[in-house]
Write a protein that holds these residues in place. Structure first.
Motif, PDB file in Angstrom:
ATOM      1  N   ARG A 134       0.851  -1.187   0.000  1.00  0.00           N
ATOM      2  CA  ARG A 134       0.000   0.000   0.000  1.00  0.00           C
ATOM      3  C   ARG A 134       0.890   1.241   0.000  1.00  0.00           C
ATOM      4  NH1 ARG A 134      -3.727  -1.143   5.114  1.00  0.00           N
ATOM      5  NH2 ARG A 134      -4.854   0.729   4.412  1.00  0.00           N
ATOM      6  N   VAL A 135       0.406   2.322  -0.592  1.00  0.00           N
ATOM      7  CA  VAL A 135       1.199   3.548  -0.722  1.00  0.00           C
ATOM      8  C   VAL A 135       0.553   4.665   0.095  1.00  0.00           C
ATOM      9  CG1 VAL A 135       2.030   5.313  -2.334  1.00  0.00           C
ATOM     10  CG2 VAL A 135       2.074   2.897  -2.992  1.00  0.00           C
ATOM     11  N   PHE A 136       1.367   5.330   0.919  1.00  0.00           N
ATOM     12  CA  PHE A 136       0.886   6.367   1.824  1.00  0.00           C
ATOM     13  C   PHE A 136       1.710   7.649   1.680  1.00  0.00           C
ATOM     14  CE2 PHE A 136      -0.235   2.349   3.845  1.00  0.00           C
ATOM     15  CZ  PHE A 136      -1.529   2.559   4.291  1.00  0.00           C
ATOM     16  N   LEU A 137       1.094   8.759   2.050  1.00  0.00           N
ATOM     17  CA  LEU A 137       1.818  10.017   2.159  1.00  0.00           C
ATOM     18  C   LEU A 137       2.521  10.091   3.511  1.00  0.00           C
ATOM     19  CD1 LEU A 137      -0.074  10.928  -0.255  1.00  0.00           C
ATOM     20  CD2 LEU A 137       0.059  13.218   0.766  1.00  0.00           C
ATOM     21  N   LEU A 138       3.796  10.417   3.469  1.00  0.00           N
ATOM     22  CA  LEU A 138       4.517  10.722   4.692  1.00  0.00           C
ATOM     23  C   LEU A 138       4.305  12.181   5.090  1.00  0.00           C
ATOM     24  CD1 LEU A 138       7.896   8.893   3.946  1.00  0.00           C
ATOM     25  CD2 LEU A 138       5.995   8.085   5.350  1.00  0.00           C
ATOM     26  N   GLU A 139       4.205  13.041   4.072  1.00  0.00           N
ATOM     27  CA  GLU A 139       3.931  14.451   4.331  1.00  0.00           C
ATOM     28  C   GLU A 139       3.513  15.129   3.037  1.00  0.00           C
ATOM     29  OE1 GLU A 139       7.263  16.911   5.484  1.00  0.00           O
ATOM     30  OE2 GLU A 139       8.670  15.610   4.426  1.00  0.00           O
ATOM     31  N   ALA A 140       2.958  16.329   3.184  1.00  0.00           N
ATOM     32  CA  ALA A 140       2.553  17.138   2.031  1.00  0.00           C
ATOM     33  C   ALA A 140       3.065  18.555   2.224  1.00  0.00           C
ATOM     34  CB  ALA A 140       1.035  17.146   1.888  1.00  0.00           C
ATOM     35  N   PHE A 141       3.566  19.142   1.137  1.00  0.00           N
ATOM     36  CA  PHE A 141       4.051  20.518   1.177  1.00  0.00           C
ATOM     37  C   PHE A 141       2.874  21.462   0.956  1.00  0.00           C
ATOM     38  CE2 PHE A 141       7.725  17.953   0.426  1.00  0.00           C
ATOM     39  CZ  PHE A 141       8.739  18.589   1.129  1.00  0.00           C
ATOM     40  N   GLU A 142       2.756  22.438   1.832  1.00  0.00           N
ATOM     41  CA  GLU A 142       1.542  23.247   1.908  1.00  0.00           C
ATOM     42  C   GLU A 142       1.266  24.094   0.659  1.00  0.00           C
ATOM     43  OE1 GLU A 142       2.997  22.363   6.036  1.00  0.00           O
ATOM     44  OE2 GLU A 142       3.940  23.121   4.186  1.00  0.00           O
ATOM     45  N   ASN A 143       2.288  24.459  -0.085  1.00  0.00           N
ATOM     46  CA  ASN A 143       2.091  25.360  -1.220  1.00  0.00           C
ATOM     47  C   ASN A 143       2.049  24.633  -2.558  1.00  0.00           C
ATOM     48  OD1 ASN A 143       4.758  24.642  -0.943  1.00  0.00           O
ATOM     49  ND2 ASN A 143       5.582  26.627  -1.574  1.00  0.00           N
ATOM     50  N   ASN A 145      -0.091  21.421  -5.087  1.00  0.00           N
ATOM     51  CA  ASN A 145      -1.453  21.001  -5.400  1.00  0.00           C
ATOM     52  C   ASN A 145      -1.921  19.733  -4.695  1.00  0.00           C
ATOM     53  OD1 ASN A 145      -1.996  23.190  -6.960  1.00  0.00           O
ATOM     54  ND2 ASN A 145      -1.759  22.167  -8.936  1.00  0.00           N
ATOM     55  N   GLY A 146      -0.992  18.878  -4.276  1.00  0.00           N
ATOM     56  CA  GLY A 146      -1.415  17.691  -3.542  1.00  0.00           C
ATOM     57  C   GLY A 146      -2.117  18.060  -2.255  1.00  0.00           C
ATOM     58  N   PHE A 147      -1.532  18.964  -1.512  1.00  0.00           N
ATOM     59  CA  PHE A 147      -2.126  19.428  -0.252  1.00  0.00           C
ATOM     60  C   PHE A 147      -3.446  20.148  -0.523  1.00  0.00           C
ATOM     61  CE2 PHE A 147      -2.519  22.667   3.129  1.00  0.00           C
ATOM     62  CZ  PHE A 147      -2.539  21.849   4.249  1.00  0.00           C
ATOM     63  N   ALA A 148      -3.472  20.971  -1.584  1.00  0.00           N
ATOM     64  CA  ALA A 148      -4.700  21.696  -1.918  1.00  0.00           C
ATOM     65  C   ALA A 148      -5.839  20.758  -2.279  1.00  0.00           C
ATOM     66  CB  ALA A 148      -4.435  22.669  -3.075  1.00  0.00           C
ATOM     67  N   ALA A 149      -5.492  19.562  -2.814  1.00  0.00           N
ATOM     68  CA  ALA A 149      -6.518  18.591  -3.194  1.00  0.00           C
ATOM     69  C   ALA A 149      -7.041  17.801  -2.004  1.00  0.00           C
ATOM     70  CB  ALA A 149      -5.957  17.635  -4.241  1.00  0.00           C
ATOM     71  N   GLY A 150      -6.412  17.944  -0.854  1.00  0.00           N
ATOM     72  CA  GLY A 150      -6.874  17.236   0.342  1.00  0.00           C
ATOM     73  C   GLY A 150      -5.950  16.152   0.832  1.00  0.00           C
ATOM     74  N   MET A 151      -4.775  16.028   0.223  1.00  0.00           N
ATOM     75  CA  MET A 151      -3.805  15.027   0.674  1.00  0.00           C
ATOM     76  C   MET A 151      -2.951  15.589   1.804  1.00  0.00           C
ATOM     77  SD  MET A 151      -2.339  13.531  -2.919  1.00  0.00           S
ATOM     78  CE  MET A 151      -3.401  13.233  -4.317  1.00  0.00           C
ATOM     79  N   ASP A 152      -2.622  14.715   2.755  1.00  0.00           N
ATOM     80  CA  ASP A 152      -1.745  15.117   3.857  1.00  0.00           C
ATOM     81  C   ASP A 152      -1.141  13.859   4.463  1.00  0.00           C
ATOM     82  OD1 ASP A 152      -0.406  16.817   5.573  1.00  0.00           O
ATOM     83  OD2 ASP A 152      -2.209  17.689   6.461  1.00  0.00           O
ATOM     84  N   ARG A 153      -0.386  14.042   5.491  1.00  0.00           N
ATOM     85  CA  ARG A 153       0.262  12.916   6.172  1.00  0.00           C
ATOM     86  C   ARG A 153      -0.768  11.843   6.516  1.00  0.00           C
ATOM     87  NH1 ARG A 153       4.737  11.316   9.091  1.00  0.00           N
ATOM     88  NH2 ARG A 153       4.452  10.507  11.201  1.00  0.00           N
ATOM     89  N   GLY A 154      -0.473  10.594   6.139  1.00  0.00           N
ATOM     90  CA  GLY A 154      -1.362   9.482   6.430  1.00  0.00           C
ATOM     91  C   GLY A 154      -2.344   9.157   5.325  1.00  0.00           C
ATOM     92  N   THR A 155      -2.481  10.038   4.322  1.00  0.00           N
ATOM     93  CA  THR A 155      -3.353   9.753   3.180  1.00  0.00           C
ATOM     94  C   THR A 155      -2.867   8.507   2.443  1.00  0.00           C
ATOM     95  OG1 THR A 155      -3.987  12.074   2.842  1.00  0.00           O
ATOM     96  CG2 THR A 155      -4.105  10.617   0.924  1.00  0.00           C
ATOM     97  N   GLU A 156      -3.803   7.654   2.026  1.00  0.00           N
ATOM     98  CA  GLU A 156      -3.444   6.464   1.245  1.00  0.00           C
ATOM     99  C   GLU A 156      -3.841   6.657  -0.208  1.00  0.00           C
ATOM    100  OE1 GLU A 156      -4.020   1.593   0.995  1.00  0.00           O
ATOM    101  OE2 GLU A 156      -5.149   2.744   2.505  1.00  0.00           O
ATOM    102  N   LEU A 157      -2.902   6.451  -1.134  1.00  0.00           N
ATOM    103  CA  LEU A 157      -3.234   6.458  -2.550  1.00  0.00           C
ATOM    104  C   LEU A 157      -3.904   5.134  -2.906  1.00  0.00           C
ATOM    105  CD1 LEU A 157      -0.188   8.080  -4.412  1.00  0.00           C
ATOM    106  CD2 LEU A 157      -2.072   9.159  -3.174  1.00  0.00           C
ATOM    107  N   LEU A 158      -5.023   5.211  -3.627  1.00  0.00           N
ATOM    108  CA  LEU A 158      -5.782   4.006  -3.978  1.00  0.00           C
ATOM    109  C   LEU A 158      -5.693   3.667  -5.459  1.00  0.00           C
ATOM    110  CD1 LEU A 158      -9.002   4.696  -1.876  1.00  0.00           C
ATOM    111  CD2 LEU A 158      -7.009   3.314  -1.226  1.00  0.00           C
ATOM    112  N   ALA A 159      -5.672   4.680  -6.318  1.00  0.00           N
ATOM    113  CA  ALA A 159      -5.636   4.429  -7.761  1.00  0.00           C
ATOM    114  C   ALA A 159      -5.106   5.665  -8.477  1.00  0.00           C
ATOM    115  CB  ALA A 159      -7.026   4.075  -8.281  1.00  0.00           C
ATOM    116  N   ILE A 160      -4.483   5.432  -9.658  1.00  0.00           N
ATOM    117  CA  ILE A 160      -3.890   6.510 -10.449  1.00  0.00           C
ATOM    118  C   ILE A 160      -4.226   6.268 -11.914  1.00  0.00           C
ATOM    119  CG2 ILE A 160      -1.742   7.706 -11.079  1.00  0.00           C
ATOM    120  CD1 ILE A 160      -0.463   6.354  -8.589  1.00  0.00           C
ATOM    121  N   GLY A 161      -4.540   7.343 -12.629  1.00  0.00           N
ATOM    122  CA  GLY A 161      -4.783   7.233 -14.065  1.00  0.00           C
ATOM    123  C   GLY A 161      -4.618   8.572 -14.738  1.00  0.00           C
TER     124      GLY A 161
END
Length: 478
Positions: A134-143, A145-161
């Motif tokens: 499983r793939v997880f975020l360790l951290e997100a940089f505040e400035n 787009n990942g953080f702006a989309a709602g990703m942060d520490r502990g977020t799990e990636l489920l699918a990519i396309g």
């Protein structure tokens, strides 16, 4: 007093002029600072053979372990610089003296990273669960787009396309091609690249949205949690989370952080360096000065080169910093991603804090060596070659198996990605507070040679086969 940190001989430069290299020993700051030259744009005449010849000359003259170079590597057999470097330093790598520390990168990209923190991507750092894939975020940089989309520490990636119609689940990607398949699915680190990503936030909320990679500036110290004052039963503890030493602005951010610690009367510190892969020696020196109140003029560290370059050896002394404090206890949070300048700072404080220091979490990378940068400007090529080792004031610097072997105290703890950085209940921070408070410390950290540098608990940092300039310094960055 800083002595000879960036001094390089002219020998290599003269040799390269003779071979038409168009560059030489550069002003690129040592990594583990000064401005760097603006590279000449790459030209069609910049042949791979010329670049490999340049890299070969760098290693022959400057490599820290000349007896651990494979001189049988045939330059004509390689089609890129990195493969040639890997072959040449293979004997040193086999003995854990150079675990991917010698590499080729872009002058422009690294200069941009150093000077302004410039990078391109989603602004997230990823790791994967080595058991369950499983793939997880360790951290997100505040400035970014990942953080702006709602990703942060502990977020799990489920699918990519590339669209909602062709989403691939992380489990299917890992099953078909392992971690590199996930790296490939995320796309190149170029501004404008978009991916549809399905992810689960902490708490289970699932979001599917398009996220676009942009140019953003890496912030070495987060405005959210980078500098905090923790209350431990009425005692003020300074908490510092430093993401990287590679961005030159980190020095001024450190000055601001320690100014706050001084105003609050802090004498005990938690240095959270759990994902800090290192960076500029100059920033590490500044951090040492900020913990050097009352020690100005005393030895901070020594830089030692190969025997043929012993005239370049230097000593670094504590310098005056107006915001300096004198910590009595320091708890350093580390993982396998803690390397280089992070380890330099920790090792250099041992002679001054002694039994008041502890490594919390897990063992570190084991990189008591650093690199000078050598530029072939016409090809936008910088060769980062291992050229020096750092020793502390006691003459100690043999922690190739990680800092656990030299720290006065070690306390094992988990890296709990379900808790925010700075949260006193997060396991590593909780154990750090226990050590500082004289309470029962967790079991000691074990570790030894041959363990990978990018392991974080039961997770491995998701790193491409060929990292870009930012990923070399900030592993797992996308």
């Amino acid at each position: 007093m800083k002595i000879g940190r960036t001094t390089l001989s002219a020998t290599l430069a003269l040799a390269l002029v003779a071979c038409g290299g168009g560059g030489g020993g550069s002003n690129a700051p040592p990594t583990q600072g000064g401005p760097t030259p603006t590279p000449t744009p790459t030209t069609a005449a910049c042949a791979i053979s010329e670049q490999i010849d340049f890299a070969d000359r760098v290693l022959d003259e400057w490599y820290l372990f000349p007896n651990l170079l494979d001189n049988s590597a045939n330059a004509a057999s390689f089609s890129d610089v990195q493969s040639f470097l890997d072959a040449r330093v293979a004997p040193a790598r086999a003995q854990s003296f150079d675990k991917g520390f010698t590499f080729a990168t872009s002058i422009q990209a690294e200069n941009d990273l150093i000077n302004s923190g410039a990078s391109a991507g989603f602004g997230i750092r990823l790791a994967y669960d080595t058991v369950n894939n499983r793939v997880f975020l360790l951290e997100a940089f505040e400035n970014a787009n990942g953080f702006a989309a709602g990703m942060d520490r502990g977020t799990e990636l489920l699918a990519i396309g590339t669209s909602s119609a062709n989403l691939q689940t992380i489990s299917s990607l890992m099953a078909s091609g392992g971690p590199q398949a996930v790296v490939n699915a995320l796309g190149p680190s170029n501004a404008g690249v978009s991916r549809v990503i399905r992810f689960a936030q902490l708490g289970g909320n699932v979001i599917e949205t398009t996220v676009t990679k942009t140019d953003f500036a890496l912030d070495p110290i987060s405005d959210r949690y980078g500098t905090l004052i923790l209350d431990d039963g009425g005692k003020k503890v300074g908490y510092l989370n430093l993401r990287t030493f590679i961005v030159s602005d980190a020095a001024d951010q450190l000055r601001a952080a320690f100014g706050e610690f001084g105003r609050e009367g802090v004498t005990e510190l938690i240095l959270d360096l759990r994902y800090n892969g290192g960076g500029l020696v100059s920033v590490a020196d500044t951090m040492g000065d900020l913990m050097g109140q009352g020690r100005v003029g005393q030895l901070w560290s020594e830089t030692v080169l190969r025997a043929s370059k012993s005239s370049e050896n230097s000593s670094e002394l504590f310098e005056n910093e107006v915001n300096a404090i004198q910590p009595t206890k320091i708890a350093v949070i580390g993982t396998r991603s803690t390397a280089s300048a992070s380890e330099l700072v920790t090792n250099s404080m041992i002679p001054y804090v002694g039994n008041g220091m502890a490594l919390i979490g897990s063992n570190t990378s084991g990189k008591p060596v650093g690199q000078f940068g050598f530029d072939l400007a016409a090809c936008d090529l910088r060769v980062r070659a291992v050229t020096f080792q750092t020793l502390n004031a006691d003459g100690n610097g043999e922690y190739f198996t990680g800092l656990a072997s030299v720290m006065p105290n070690t306390c094992r703890a988990d890296d709990d990605i379900t808790k925010a950085f700075g949260d006193p209940t997060e396991d590593s921070i909780r154990v750090a507070l226990d050590f500082l408070g004289g309470r029962t410390c967790a079991a000691p950290i074990s570790g030894g040679a041959g363990q990978t540098a990018q392991s974080v608990g039961g997770r491995e940092v998701l790193q491409p086969t060929r990292p870009n300039a930012a990923q070399y310094e900030i592993p797992g960055l996308y």
